[in-house]
Design an enzyme around this catalytic site. Structure first.
Site, PDB file in Angstrom:
ATOM      1  N   GLY A 143     -19.866  46.801 -12.149  1.00 41.08           N
ATOM      2  CA  GLY A 143     -20.321  47.759 -11.153  1.00 41.08           C
ATOM      3  C   GLY A 143     -19.303  48.751 -10.633  1.00 41.08           C
ATOM      4  N   PRO A 165     -17.222  44.155 -16.414  1.00 44.11           N
ATOM      5  CG  PRO A 165     -15.072  44.784 -17.103  1.00 44.11           C
ATOM      6  CD  PRO A 165     -15.918  43.570 -16.786  1.00 44.11           C
ATOM      7  N   GLY A 166     -18.536  47.351 -17.293  1.00 44.52           N
ATOM      8  CA  GLY A 166     -19.126  48.119 -18.387  1.00 44.52           C
ATOM      9  C   GLY A 166     -18.684  49.564 -18.310  1.00 44.52           C
ATOM     10  NE  ARG A 167     -21.558  53.391 -14.048  1.00 39.27           N
ATOM     11  CZ  ARG A 167     -22.768  53.888 -14.328  1.00 39.27           C
ATOM     12  NH1 ARG A 167     -22.870  55.073 -14.898  1.00 39.27           N
ATOM     13  NH2 ARG A 167     -23.854  53.215 -14.026  1.00 39.27           N
ATOM     14  CE1 TYR A 210     -30.374  55.064 -13.579  1.00 37.65           C
ATOM     15  CE2 TYR A 210     -28.763  55.897 -15.146  1.00 37.65           C
ATOM     16  CZ  TYR A 210     -29.643  54.920 -14.749  1.00 37.65           C
ATOM     17  OH  TYR A 210     -29.796  53.799 -15.518  1.00 37.65           O
ATOM     18  CB  CYS A 233     -41.908  69.586 -23.934  1.00 36.27           C
ATOM     19  SG  CYS A 233     -41.723  70.381 -25.532  1.00 36.27           S
ATOM     20  CD  GLU A 234     -40.771  64.975 -19.973  1.00 35.53           C
ATOM     21  OE1 GLU A 234     -40.815  65.000 -18.722  1.00 35.53           O
ATOM     22  OE2 GLU A 234     -41.525  64.292 -20.681  1.00 35.53           O
ATOM     23  CE1 TYR A 250     -25.359  50.580 -18.549  1.00 34.66           C
ATOM     24  CE2 TYR A 250     -23.518  51.634 -17.447  1.00 34.66           C
ATOM     25  CZ  TYR A 250     -24.221  50.493 -17.777  1.00 34.66           C
ATOM     26  OH  TYR A 250     -23.775  49.273 -17.341  1.00 34.66           O
TER      27      TYR A 250
END
Ligand SMILES: *Cc1c(COP(=O)(O)O)cnc(C)c1O
Length: 417
Positions: free
Chosen positions: A239, A275-277, A317, A344-345, A373
């Site tokens: 996190g 830990p990731g990010r 996000y 198309c968004e 991510y």
């Protein structure tokens, strides 16, 4: 610190100019710096050197085999959240003794596969999961080492979609119910409670919520010890945030470690971190080409050949990502622009109302901080093949995941005849 730097106004990943990679593999593509990954892992490990924790890199942040392999060679363990991620860590030869398994919806097949591999710890998120794990382990003649994931009801002060430790979130077991469930676990034949776990959210930009969660976990630890439930592992999840913008200053791993180490003194547990990010986020970028320029009524649109299917964080996000030209030119004025994809968004954007140097058609740009991510959340929306992943090591690069083809996508489908 990362290894994406300009040399004579040409953006490099380590010692490889990004335009050269674009020339060879086409655009868009993800590009990872091995030295940056290793550096981030080393900084994190060093911060906790005093207690030598088990660092279980969170595979879902970036699960490329080449990334996992680089981290495994550094001695990292892994936090997995699916049977697919288990297969990935097996593929890079990770020891089961360094694997922990989190997630609220582990299926029987996934639990069996993890029992079979002999993983270190199941982070159990409900009574129902505990009951099922006990039954499955019994059938297999095994004993599962478990931690209960506690929901400490602490506000991580981050985006609501990545807050996981509030009472209203689906994750973990409320502190008030944990003791009773630990007693049940202790009485079960095929599980052994050996750990306490929590993970309160992602992209945290201050240490206080971590400390607050740890304090609540410690109260529970004391209660469990009084009941002779032998807790050896404290898993505090992942996190820790990263700077996406220059003015953002999330705590350095050293400060994060100091805050936790102060609270851990004298506890006699092995610390596990996930830990990731903080490891992968700034070790990767997404490189794309400007397809068109379009002047709207109030601003300019820079339309790239990458879209929200390749990198969904801004859409999902409202996340900020830095934008850099691959070739820096000083003859360009700055203009207010949106960097958008072809999808198309209206949510298909990488930057909005951003002052950027004037880009021209065909030029390359880099979306920063896309190593975590990014690819792992990509999709085939709009029937777009996903981009390749490139790993750079010093002056060499390799395509570590090939660009998908439209043929591959369509070959999986049949008509109902
Ligand atoms: C996503 C996740 C992590 C990693 O979070 P980061 O913010 O990337 O460090 C760790 N543990 C669990 C259980 C997770 O779901």
């Amino acid at each position: 610190m990362d290894h994406f730097r300009y040399q004579e106004n040409r953006l490099y990943c380590e010692q490889v100019p990004l335009d050269r990679i674009a020339e060879e593999v086409g655009t868009p593509f993800y590009c990872y710096s091995e030295a940056t990954l290793e550096h981030h892992f080393d900084v994190f490990r060093k911060a906790f050197a005093a207690i030598d924790p088990l660092i279980c890199y969170s595979v879902k942040a970036n699960s490329s085999l080449a990334v996992l392999d680089a981290l495994a060679r550094r001695g990292s363990g892994f936090d997995i959240v699916s049977g697919g991620e288990l297969e990935r860590v097996k593929r890079v030869g990770a020891s089961g003794r360094k694997v922990v398994f989190s997630g609220v919806g582990k299926t029987s097949a996934e639990l069996r596969a993890a029992l079979d591999y002999g993983i270190l710890l199941f982070n159990v998120e409900s009574q129902a999961e505990l009951t099922r794990l006990n039954a499955l382990a019994g059938q297999m003649g095994k004993k599962a080492a478990i931690a209960l994931r506690i929901n400490p009801d602490v506000n991580p002060v981050t985006h609501p979609y990545i807050s996981t430790g509030l009472a209203r979130n689906k994750f973990g077991i409320p502190t008030a119910r944990a003791l009773a469930l630990y007693r049940q676990a202790a009485a079960m034949e095929h599980v052994t409670p050996v750990g306490l776990d929590c993970h309160i959210g992602s992209q945290l930009t201050s240490v206080e919520p971590f400390v607050e969660a740890l304090r609540r976990i410690k109260e529970l630890l004391a209660l469990l010890r009084r009941e002779k439930i032998a807790i050896q592992y404290l898993d505090l999840g992942g996190g820790l945030g990263i700077p996406y913008e220059a003015q953002q200053t999330p705590p350095h791993p050293d400060r994060y470690a100091q805050a936790l180490l102060g609270e851990l003194e004298g506890l006699d547990v092995t610390l596990i971190l996930e830990p990731g990010r903080v490891i992968a986020g700034n070790a990767g970028i997404l490189v794309c080409r400007v397809e068109y320029l379009k002047d709207g009524e109030t601003k300019r649109f820079i339309i790239t050949d990458a879209g929200m299917n390749d990198l969904i964080r801004p859409a999902l996000y409202d996340a900020y990502h830095g934008i850099l030209p691959v070739m820096r030119r000083f003859d360009r004025e700055e203009v207010m622009a949106d960097v958008v994809g072809p999808i198309c968004e209206t949510g298909d954007f990488f930057a909005r109302d951003r002052m950027l140097p004037e880009f021209r058609e065909g030029e390359l740009l880099a979306v920063r901080s896309a190593g975590a991510y990014g690819f792992t959340m990509s999709s085939n929306y709009n029937t777009r093949p996903r981009p390749p992943e490139v790993m750079v090591r010093k002056d060499r690069f390799a395509v570590v995941r090939a660009r998908e083809t439209i043929r591959q996508l369509l070959d999986q489908e049949t008509l109902f005849s």
